[in-house]
Every structure is written in structure tokens, then in C-alpha cells.
Design a protein around this motif. Structure first.
Motif, PDB file in Angstrom:
ATOM      1  N   LEU A   8      -3.019 -11.417   8.238  1.00 62.51           N
ATOM      2  CA  LEU A   8      -3.712 -11.303  10.206  1.00 62.51           C
ATOM      3  C   LEU A   8      -4.946 -11.927   9.049  1.00 62.51           C
ATOM      4  N   GLY A   9      -5.108 -11.230   7.945  1.00 60.15           N
ATOM      5  CA  GLY A   9      -7.132 -12.032   7.397  1.00 60.15           C
ATOM      6  C   GLY A   9      -6.660 -13.536   6.836  1.00 60.15           C
ATOM      7  N   LYS A  10      -4.823 -14.189   6.575  1.00 57.66           N
ATOM      8  CA  LYS A  10      -5.958 -15.444   5.727  1.00 57.66           C
ATOM      9  C   LYS A  10      -4.785 -16.189   7.130  1.00 57.66           C
ATOM     10  N   ASP A  11      -4.178 -15.838   8.459  1.00 63.62           N
ATOM     11  CA  ASP A  11      -4.162 -16.613   9.569  1.00 63.62           C
ATOM     12  C   ASP A  11      -5.508 -17.054   9.960  1.00 63.62           C
ATOM     13  N   MET A  12      -6.332 -16.580  10.159  1.00 61.45           N
ATOM     14  CA  MET A  12      -7.529 -16.044  10.429  1.00 61.45           C
ATOM     15  C   MET A  12      -8.769 -16.973   9.459  1.00 61.45           C
ATOM     16  N   GLY A  13      -8.130 -16.921   8.764  1.00 58.79           N
ATOM     17  CA  GLY A  13      -9.274 -18.246   7.724  1.00 58.79           C
ATOM     18  C   GLY A  13      -9.846 -17.655   6.760  1.00 58.79           C
ATOM     19  N   LEU A  14     -10.069 -15.983   6.846  1.00 60.08           N
ATOM     20  CA  LEU A  14     -10.678 -14.982   6.220  1.00 60.08           C
ATOM     21  C   LEU A  14     -10.840 -15.163   4.427  1.00 60.08           C
ATOM     22  N   ARG A  15     -11.223 -15.062   4.139  1.00 60.59           N
ATOM     23  CA  ARG A  15     -11.272 -14.856   2.659  1.00 60.59           C
ATOM     24  C   ARG A  15     -11.189 -13.496   1.840  1.00 60.59           C
ATOM     25  N   ILE A  16      -9.771 -13.391   1.345  1.00 60.66           N
ATOM     26  CA  ILE A  16      -9.747 -12.289   0.944  1.00 60.66           C
ATOM     27  C   ILE A  16      -9.221 -11.647  -0.063  1.00 60.66           C
ATOM     28  N   ALA A  17      -9.873 -10.672  -0.564  1.00 58.62           N
ATOM     29  CA  ALA A  17     -10.384  -9.664  -1.893  1.00 58.62           C
ATOM     30  C   ALA A  17      -9.416  -9.023  -2.229  1.00 58.62           C
ATOM     31  N   TYR A  18      -9.078  -8.766  -3.008  1.00 56.63           N
ATOM     32  CA  TYR A  18      -8.528  -7.253  -3.768  1.00 56.63           C
ATOM     33  C   TYR A  18      -8.478  -6.164  -4.861  1.00 56.63           C
ATOM     34  N   ALA A  19      -8.896  -5.110  -4.791  1.00 51.54           N
ATOM     35  CA  ALA A  19      -8.430  -4.510  -5.993  1.00 51.54           C
ATOM     36  C   ALA A  19      -7.903  -3.433  -5.847  1.00 51.54           C
ATOM     37  N   ALA A  20      -7.188  -4.063  -7.173  1.00 52.39           N
ATOM     38  CA  ALA A  20      -5.831  -3.630  -7.149  1.00 52.39           C
ATOM     39  C   ALA A  20      -5.207  -2.286  -7.824  1.00 52.39           C
ATOM     40  N   ALA A  21      -6.368  -1.283  -7.246  1.00 56.25           N
ATOM     41  CA  ALA A  21      -6.285   0.222  -8.118  1.00 56.25           C
ATOM     42  C   ALA A  21      -6.085   1.167  -6.729  1.00 56.25           C
ATOM     43  N   PRO A  22      -5.580   2.270  -7.281  1.00 56.69           N
ATOM     44  CA  PRO A  22      -5.060   2.396  -8.086  1.00 56.69           C
ATOM     45  C   PRO A  22      -3.098   1.453  -7.900  1.00 56.69           C
ATOM     46  N   PHE A  23      -3.142   0.984  -9.703  1.00 57.88           N
ATOM     47  CA  PHE A  23      -2.207   0.279  -9.052  1.00 57.88           C
ATOM     48  C   PHE A  23      -1.251   0.615  -9.199  1.00 57.88           C
ATOM     49  N   GLU A  24      -0.151  -0.393  -8.088  1.00 65.16           N
ATOM     50  CA  GLU A  24       1.484   0.145  -8.150  1.00 65.16           C
ATOM     51  C   GLU A  24       2.150  -1.713  -8.497  1.00 65.16           C
ATOM     52  N   ALA A  25       2.681  -1.734  -8.894  1.00 65.77           N
ATOM     53  CA  ALA A  25       2.543  -3.426  -9.044  1.00 65.77           C
ATOM     54  C   ALA A  25       3.080  -3.959  -7.744  1.00 65.77           C
ATOM     55  N   ALA A  26       4.293  -3.186  -6.897  1.00 65.10           N
ATOM     56  CA  ALA A  26       5.241  -3.746  -5.970  1.00 65.10           C
ATOM     57  C   ALA A  26       3.660  -4.464  -4.625  1.00 65.10           C
ATOM     58  N   ARG A  27       2.824  -3.323  -4.809  1.00 64.01           N
ATOM     59  CA  ARG A  27       1.359  -4.182  -3.360  1.00 64.01           C
ATOM     60  C   ARG A  27       1.056  -4.761  -3.794  1.00 64.01           C
ATOM     61  N   VAL A  28       0.625  -5.234  -4.669  1.00 63.19           N
ATOM     62  CA  VAL A  28       0.374  -6.031  -5.055  1.00 63.19           C
ATOM     63  C   VAL A  28       1.039  -7.487  -5.188  1.00 63.19           C
ATOM     64  N   GLN A  29       2.473  -7.279  -5.771  1.00 64.21           N
ATOM     65  CA  GLN A  29       3.015  -8.554  -5.304  1.00 64.21           C
ATOM     66  C   GLN A  29       2.545  -8.783  -4.022  1.00 64.21           C
ATOM     67  N   ALA A  30       2.901  -8.041  -3.303  1.00 65.17           N
ATOM     68  CA  ALA A  30       3.173  -8.060  -1.730  1.00 65.17           C
ATOM     69  C   ALA A  30       1.980  -8.740  -1.544  1.00 65.17           C
ATOM     70  N   VAL A  31       0.886  -8.966  -2.074  1.00 65.01           N
ATOM     71  CA  VAL A  31      -0.309  -9.450  -0.685  1.00 65.01           C
ATOM     72  C   VAL A  31      -0.616 -10.487  -2.104  1.00 65.01           C
ATOM     73  N   LEU A  32       0.148 -10.729  -2.763  1.00 64.12           N
ATOM     74  CA  LEU A  32      -0.908 -11.532  -4.239  1.00 64.12           C
ATOM     75  C   LEU A  32      -0.502 -13.431  -3.900  1.00 64.12           C
ATOM     76  N   ASP A  33       0.518 -13.546  -3.103  1.00 64.28           N
ATOM     77  CA  ASP A  33      -0.074 -15.752  -2.636  1.00 64.28           C
ATOM     78  C   ASP A  33      -0.861 -14.913  -1.344  1.00 64.28           C
ATOM     79  N   ARG A  34      -1.537 -13.724  -0.899  1.00 62.59           N
ATOM     80  CA  ARG A  34      -2.666 -14.518   0.179  1.00 62.59           C
ATOM     81  C   ARG A  34      -3.842 -14.480  -0.363  1.00 62.59           C
ATOM     82  N   LEU A  35      -4.126 -13.999  -1.355  1.00 62.59           N
ATOM     83  CA  LEU A  35      -5.660 -13.419  -2.132  1.00 62.59           C
ATOM     84  C   LEU A  35      -6.406 -14.813  -2.595  1.00 62.59           C
ATOM     85  N   ASP A  36      -7.493 -15.393  -2.431  1.00 65.71           N
ATOM     86  CA  ASP A  36      -8.787 -15.565  -2.722  1.00 65.71           C
ATOM     87  C   ASP A  36      -9.548 -15.105  -4.103  1.00 65.71           C
TER      88      ASP A  36
END
Length: 288
Positions: A146-174
Motif C-alpha cells: 500500500l505504501g509503495k503504491d502511494m509513493g511513500l518511502r519504505i523503511a524496514y528494520a529486519a529484526a527479529p530476523f526471519e528471512a521469509a518476512r524480509v524477502q516478502a517486502v524486499l523489492d518494495r524497500l527504499d
């Protein structure tokens, strides 16, 4: 601009122990304190204390009304925090004499944020605002899309780490921040080193060794200030909140990181979590 933080809210129970407990070991605590915490709350407080306009999106149970009030007192807009029919998240934190910790989370309301709360919050966001997330809540993939579609800048702190959850959003992150262990885990999961990830700005934090930025003008390393740690809990969140607030105010990345490094260094000299995050005046005056 505004930082919209889809973030966790915890009651942090901190116990002082002679060493981190081993399997099957019973220890006696030399002290117990209760703080406002959670990676989300910590980042919101840090960013607000660094001068950003922060609107927190999350949930607590009826037992967490005190946490919402405390966020408000620390300068965070709390109108998008729902009260749900489950208990507020609890974190059991064991801190040893060197300031290192072990944490056990009972997620509670952090995993019960109503989707309509997120939708209503982001309907008020504007192009160029930040959307910040961590791995302690639900709705991350939905928020990132939703944020990407709206033109927001997307920030992610990848903790506690789960690879699948990070990969699910990786291509939308700035913007992505993770520690050295998490960076290695993500490398193994994706085959991509930090500099090869499809994210404009990646910061790998290295504790007392500082932090490295991989971005358009990177890599660049910012050294940490030498301090004697009392409690490392929340230092990474403080760093992330300060970096984002600095970027939101127009600081260059390395300058934002240097300021955030001072904030994190000051933070580890204090016992506690969100309640003891330093404000901008304290950080600017601090030289280690």
C-alpha cells in the motif's frame, strides 16, 4: 514530512542477572524494572526525540493504556493505536554485567493490529512520507504494498530476523537496516550481499564497531563512539529512529548516521528502553 511507524508496543520487564542463563539454569535477579519498549515504540520515540513528526500505527490491550499515554508524552502521535481484546506484548529481557542481553517476546496485541487501522492511517499519508516497519507486527507485506503504491518511502528494520518476512517486502524497500548477523543470514537466504540487494540504502550496524552504509555513494563506514556499556537493549532502534529523523530533515546519509551513532552510544550508557532514549539536545552535546 511524517514518519508513519507500523510498530510494536511492548511492556519490557528487564532483569539484571550475573550472566545470560544457560539451558536448565535458574538464576536470581539483582534488579527488576518495567519500561515502555518494543522495536516499534523505541524507533517512534527515538525519531520523535530527534525532531521528526511521528505517527505510530499499532495495537495494545486494555492493560497497555499506560504505554499509549507514555508514547504521547514523548511526542508521538498515538491516534492510530487500536485497543484490542488481547494482552499487550510482553518482553522478558535479561541483562548481564557487560550490558549484553537475551530477550523473550510474547507478541500479544502486536500480532492483532486490525487491517482497517492501517488503512485509515495510511489514507492520511502524503507522497514522500516515510513508512517504517519492523518484524514484530502483522500486516507488513500489506503495508509495504500500500505504501509503495502511494509513493511513500519504505523503511524496514529486519529484526527479529526471519528471512521469509524480509524477502516478502524486499523489492518494495527504499531503506533497510540490519545488524551484521542478520546481514549474513539474509545473504545466505538470498545469495545477495548488502551492496547487491535491490534497496537504495542499506545500513549494517556492527555494535561497538560502528555501522556501514551501502548506497548510491557508498559503501561508507561510520565509527562508533567508545563508551562503557550498561545496557545495549534498544541501541539499534535508537540508531534507526535517529537516522530516519535525520534523513527526513534533509541531512546527508553520513551526517544522519554520525548523529545516530552518538545517540546509540549515549543510549547504551543507560539502563532501560524507550523511556531513556536521549533527546536531540543531549545527543548534540554528547562526545563520549
Amino acid at each position: 514530512m511524517t514518519l508513519w511507524n507500523l510498530g510494536s508496543i511492548n511492556a519490557d520487564y528487564i532483569y539484571r542477572v550475573p550472566h545470560i542463563p544457560a539451558h536448565g539454569e535458574t538464576l536470581t535477579s539483582s534488579g527488576r524494572q518495567v519500561f515502555l519498549g518494543g522495536k516499534g515504540a523505541n524507533i517512534s520515540v527515538a525519531a520523535a526525540r530527534a525532531g521528526a513528526h511521528v505517527r505510530h500505527v499499532g495495537a495494545v490491550g486494555a492493560d497497555g493504556r499506560w504505554a499509549v499515554q507514555r508514547l504521547l508524552e514523548y511526542g508521538v502521535d498515538t491516534r492510530q493505536i487500536a485497543e484490542v481484546e488481547t494482552e499487550t506484548c510482553q518482553a522478558m529481557i535479561f541483562v548481564d554485567p557487560d550490558g549484553e542481553n537475551t530477550i523473550i517476546l510474547h507478541p500479544g496485541a502486536n500480532m492483532a493490529i486490525p487491517p482497517d487501522v492501517l488503512d485509515q492511517a495510511l489514507s492520511q499519508a502524503e507522497t514522500g512520507d516515510w513508512l517504517v516497519m519492523q518484524n514484530e507486527t502483522c500486516l507488513q507485506a500489506e503495508a509495504a504494498a500500500l505504501g509503495k503504491d502511494m509513493g511513500l518511502r519504505i523503511a524496514y528494520a529486519a529484526a527479529p530476523f526471519e528471512a521469509a518476512r524480509v524477502q516478502a517486502v524486499l523489492d518494495r524497500l527504499d531503506f533497510l537496516t540490519l545488524n551484521a548477523v542478520e546481514a549474513d543470514q539474509l545473504h545466505r537466504a538470498t545469495g545477495l550481499a548488502p551492496e547487491a540487494l535491490p534497496v537504495r540504502d542499506v545500513i549494517v550496524t556492527r555494535g561497538g564497531d560502528g555501522a556501514t552504509w551501502f548506497g548510491p555513494d557508498g559503501p561508507a563506514h561510520v565509527a562508533a563512539l567508545p563508551v562503557t556499556p550498561v545496557d545495549t537493549t534498544g541501541a539499534g532502534d535508537t540508531f534507526t529512529g535517529y537516522v530516519l529523523a535525520g534523513l527526513d530533515r534533509g541531512l546527508p546519509m553520513k551526517q544522519a548516521m554520525a548523529q545516530a551513532g552518538r545517540a546509540a552510544a549515549l543510549m547504551v550508557t543507560r539502563a532501560g528502553t524507550a523511556d531513556v532514549i536521549p533527546d536531540l539536545a543531549e545527543v548534540q552535546a554528547f562526545r563520549g
